[in-house]
Design an enzyme around this catalytic site. Structure first.
Site, PDB file in Angstrom:
ATOM      1  N   LYS A  63       0.833  -1.192  -0.127  1.00  0.00           N
ATOM      2  CA  LYS A  63       0.010   0.115   0.010  1.00  0.00           C
ATOM      3  C   LYS A  63       0.908   1.225  -0.036  1.00  0.00           C
ATOM      4  O   LYS A  63       0.550   2.228  -0.530  1.00  0.00           O
ATOM      5  CB  LYS A  63      -1.022  -0.026   1.207  1.00  0.00           C
ATOM      6  CG  LYS A  63      -0.134   0.103   2.744  1.00  0.00           C
ATOM      7  CD  LYS A  63      -1.443  -0.209   3.521  1.00  0.00           C
ATOM      8  CE  LYS A  63      -0.566  -0.076   4.930  1.00  0.00           C
ATOM      9  NZ  LYS A  63      -1.539  -0.560   6.170  1.00  0.00           N
ATOM     10  N   ARG A 111      -8.043  -0.458  16.953  1.00  0.00           N
ATOM     11  CA  ARG A 111      -8.248   0.038  15.495  1.00  0.00           C
ATOM     12  C   ARG A 111      -9.459  -1.010  15.159  1.00  0.00           C
ATOM     13  O   ARG A 111     -10.444  -1.286  15.905  1.00  0.00           O
ATOM     14  CB  ARG A 111      -7.274   0.131  14.619  1.00  0.00           C
ATOM     15  CG  ARG A 111      -7.283   0.839  13.313  1.00  0.00           C
ATOM     16  CD  ARG A 111      -6.251   1.281  12.358  1.00  0.00           C
ATOM     17  NE  ARG A 111      -6.161  -0.100  11.766  1.00  0.00           N
ATOM     18  CZ  ARG A 111      -5.069  -0.242  11.001  1.00  0.00           C
ATOM     19  NH1 ARG A 111      -4.257   0.821  10.504  1.00  0.00           N
ATOM     20  NH2 ARG A 111      -4.746  -1.280  10.206  1.00  0.00           N
TER      21      ARG A 111
END
Ligand code: PLP
Length: 359
Positions: free
Chosen positions: A36, A131
């Protein structure tokens, strides 16, 4: 040549990836490469696979689509938990996704049914980083629910740490992951294929031989890409950090005071700037800005140069103690930190150049 420019050293990336794959092999852990930070750069992806990473992961479905269209054939996992609105493309372009919500899982199953496919899912557990992830107390029921979703297949269980809450992987929290795996396997009489023990921050534990037995996969980006141990913030053993080199051009160079003249209000980003008065300094302006870089992630290769700051389109550097002499039109080179690399690879204003092909 067009500047600014980021040079991508594939041979160095390959060396990093090979060494991390070898570390994983030593402890029976497969490495999945996370692309990414390079926006799914196809040649980077190809290099990681050539180095032996088992599969590729990316956070954006567009990046996975790009790598597939470039002909890179592997098992693809979407590592950002999917949006319901993108369920169809998630199933279309990725083989597997990380998940933490039953409604999203239902949407993926429906999309997979429409496309006549089976989509693999890794169920995420939140072990305190806060998260993504199901709560440990709900995971057993969640597995039961997902088993009823006809077009999904439970590939495994995973955890993500050190991302939001900064919680470090330990024998305790990863041991808790293994306890959950065991109770799922006992309750439902199934065998989970992948037990995913986290990201780059788990490699330090692996190196020390402290990874709980049973964890068999890690999703690795930063240590391969930049050789940075995300726990100690020191170089990770057997990796290098000169994998990407950013070059920006000097557009002004002049002796100026280090403290601004006049009454100081707010800077271009609404902050009150603070300055150390070092007297007259030779300052250069580079034709690159915060739209393209994180100023605090720029590490000048000429160690006498210091980054002073910047605005959207300008980075200001103090050249007074530079090892070489520079003039307007010359280039200043940097290695980069993670956030800086992310912005640089994302910016359409920075040219990308592949150097020293490894394959
Ligand atoms: C980004 C990401 C990774 C890779 O993290 P690194 O620290 O770059 O190794 C792994 N898993 C998830 C869910 C991610 O979002």
């Amino acid at each position: 040549m067009k500047y600014p420019l980021i040079e991508i050293y594939l041979d160095r990336l390959k060396e990093n990836a090979e060494n991390i794959v070898a570390l994983g092999q030593k402890f029976g852990v497969q490495i999945w490469g996370v692309t990414k930070v390079t926006c799914g750069h196809p040649e980077v992806a190809q290099t990681l696979l050539a180095a032996g990473v088992k599969a590729l992961c990316d956070s954006r479905i567009e990046n996975i689509q790009k790598m597939k269209e470039a002909g890179i054939d592997t098992y693809y996992t979407l590592v950002r938990i999917p949006m319901i609105s993108e369920a169809e493309s998630v199933v279309r372009y990725s083989d597997c996704s990380l998940n933490s919500d039953l409604e999203v899982l239902e949407a993926l199953s429906r999309a997979a049914s429409n496309l006549n496919r089976i989509h693999d899912v890794i169920l995420m557990v939140d072990l305190g980083d806060l998260r993504e992830g199901f709560w440990p107390s709900e995971i057993l029921d969640v597995v039961g629910e997902v088993q009823k979703m006809k077009n999904l297949s439970i590939k495994g269980l995973g955890v993500n740490l050190t991302c939001w809450g900064g919680v470090l992987p330990t024998e305790t929290n990863l041991g808790q992951l293994m306890d959950l795996v065991n109770s799922i396997e006992d309750t439902y009489q199934i065998k989970l294929d992948i037990i995913s023990g986290g990201n780059s921050s788990s490699l330090a534990l692996l190196r020390e031989g402290k990874m709980p037995v049973g964890i068999n996969q890690l999703r690795i980006g930063e240590v391969i890409m930049l050789g940075n141990d995300t726990v100690s913030h020191q170089p990770f053993p057997n990796t290098r950090s000169d994998t990407f080199v950013l070059k920006a051009e000097i557009i002004e160079q002049r002796e100026k005071p280090s403290h601004p003249l006049g009454t100081i209000g707010l800077d271009a980003f609404g902050k009150v700037p603070v300055f150390e008065d070092k007297g007259q300094r030779i300052r250069a302006i580079l034709g690159i800005g915060k739209q393209d870089v994180a100023a605090d992630g720029l590490r000048p290769i000429d160690s006498g140069i210091e980054v002073v700051g910047g605005s959207s389109d300008h980075i200001i550097v103090d050249m007074t103690d530079a090892e070489k002499t520079y003039k307007v039109g010359d280039l200043v080179s940097f290695t980069v930190g993670y956030e800086c690399l992310l912005k640089t690879m994302t910016s359409p204003y920075v040219a990308k150049k592949v150097c020293e092909r490894a394959i």
